[in-house]
Design a protein around this motif. Structure first.
Motif, short mmCIF file in Angstrom:
data_model
loop_
_atom_site.label_atom_id
_atom_site.label_comp_id
_atom_site.label_asym_id
_atom_site.label_seq_id
_atom_site.Cartn_x
_atom_site.Cartn_y
_atom_site.Cartn_z
N ALA A 181 -2.32 10.76 0.52
CA ALA A 181 -1.20 10.93 0.50
C ALA A 181 -0.81 12.37 -0.04
CB ALA A 181 -0.25 10.00 -0.55
N LYS A 218 -4.05 -1.14 0.20
CA LYS A 218 -3.07 -1.70 1.32
C LYS A 218 -2.39 -0.50 2.21
CE LYS A 218 1.09 -1.29 -1.86
NZ LYS A 218 0.20 -0.50 -2.81
N ASP A 219 -2.36 0.67 1.82
CA ASP A 219 -1.74 1.70 2.67
C ASP A 219 -3.03 2.58 3.38
OD1 ASP A 219 0.72 1.41 1.82
OD2 ASP A 219 0.43 2.81 -0.05
N LYS A 250 -5.91 -0.92 11.10
CA LYS A 250 -4.74 -1.83 11.14
C LYS A 250 -3.90 -1.58 12.33
CE LYS A 250 -2.62 -1.40 6.91
NZ LYS A 250 -1.79 -1.26 6.00
N TRP A 292 -4.24 -0.92 -4.48
CA TRP A 292 -3.85 0.57 -3.65
C TRP A 292 -4.64 0.76 -2.10
CZ3 TRP A 292 -8.48 2.93 -2.19
CH2 TRP A 292 -9.58 2.53 -2.44
N SER A 343 -12.32 2.45 2.34
CA SER A 343 -10.99 2.57 2.97
C SER A 343 -11.20 4.06 3.55
CB SER A 343 -10.02 2.72 1.95
OG SER A 343 -10.37 3.38 0.94
N SER A 363 -4.74 6.94 -2.99
CA SER A 363 -3.53 7.22 -2.62
C SER A 363 -3.32 7.55 -1.10
CB SER A 363 -2.66 8.13 -3.22
OG SER A 363 -1.28 8.12 -3.03
N TYR A 364 -3.09 6.75 -0.28
CA TYR A 364 -3.19 6.97 1.13
C TYR A 364 -1.86 7.15 1.83
CZ TYR A 364 -8.18 6.08 1.48
OH TYR A 364 -9.51 6.04 1.23
N ASP A 365 -1.58 7.94 2.90
CA ASP A 365 -0.55 8.08 3.65
C ASP A 365 -0.59 7.04 4.89
OD1 ASP A 365 1.67 8.86 5.33
OD2 ASP A 365 1.30 11.15 5.15
N PRO A 366 0.35 5.78 4.66
CA PRO A 366 0.27 4.91 5.66
C PRO A 366 0.80 5.23 6.90
CG PRO A 366 2.04 4.53 4.14
CD PRO A 366 1.19 5.62 3.33
N SER A 367 1.71 6.50 7.10
CA SER A 367 2.14 6.81 8.24
C SER A 367 1.11 7.49 9.02
CB SER A 367 3.29 7.55 8.05
OG SER A 367 2.93 8.86 7.41
N PRO A 392 -5.06 3.04 6.41
CA PRO A 392 -5.15 2.66 8.01
C PRO A 392 -6.42 1.83 8.36
CG PRO A 392 -5.45 4.90 7.92
CD PRO A 392 -5.03 4.35 6.28
#
Length: 193
Positions: free
Chosen positions: A165, A83-84, A60, A81, A160, A22-26, A86
């Motif tokens: 997150a 996809k988030d 990204k 998973w 990754s 679980s990554y924080d995409p921001s 960076p």
């Protein structure tokens, strides 16, 4: 989410490192953080100091095309998973020696050494408060084609990289007993009774 700094003692890094999904995409990985994790990988030991690893970095934010190529090589479960994340890295091993005296000869230790470099990268990422997760669920032939990777280089894994997150659930770490993997003097004689 684990908050750490680059001065974290190694024992603490080993204790908190985990492969979350679980990554924080921001939150982006900075160029300096990328440099630092790559420097850590570069410092890994290798047979004859051959340094047979190649890390293809797909950021990204700065090179969405490279990120997408790596992402497209992942199996659907990992795509769901990752996809988030960076940053995605393709971890590739040179299966031929490149040092003087052995150029072009088979390097059976290349994949082992590359795994060590990937481990160093993961530990440095953890010390910087980042999370890295290695994946074997990918299509090597897709990477070979997309990046024109020469035949004697073997894609080993996809990694990754990013910030976990904030609300990620970190499961308890489980490991088999030491005696299952570490033998004392003979096959099957576990380190600890």
């Amino acid at each position: 989410m684990v908050q750490v700094d680059s001065t974290m003692p190694l024992t603490e890094v080993l204790a908190v490192r985990h492969s979350g999904r679980s990554y924080d995409p921001s939150k982006l990985v900075s160029a300096e953080q990328l440099r630092l994790v790559c420097e850590a990988a570069r410092s890994a030991p290798s047979c004859y100091n051959d340094q047979p690893w190649i890390f293809i970095i797909g950021d990204k934010a700065t090179d969405a095309s490279a990120w997408e190529k790596i992402f497209n090589s992942l199996v659907p479960f990992n795509q769901n998973w990752a996809k988030d994340a960076p940053v995605l890295l393709a971890v590739v091993a040179n299966t031929k020696f490149s040092h003087t005296g052995s150029i072009g000869k088979d390097n059976g230790w290349g994949p082992y050494d590359t795994g060590c470099a990937a481990g160093f990268l993961m530990l440095k990422a953890t010390s910087l408060g980042l999370m890295a997760h290695q994946m074997g669920g990918f299509k090597a032939e897709v990477l070979q084609a997309e990046f024109a990777i020469p035949e004697h280089f073997k894609p080993m894994a996809i990694m990754s990289l990013g910030y976990e997150a904030h609300d990620a659930q970190v499961p308890a770490r489980t490991r088999v007993p030491l005696g299952d993997n570490f033998y004392m003097g003979s096959w099957g004689k576990g380190l600890l009774p």
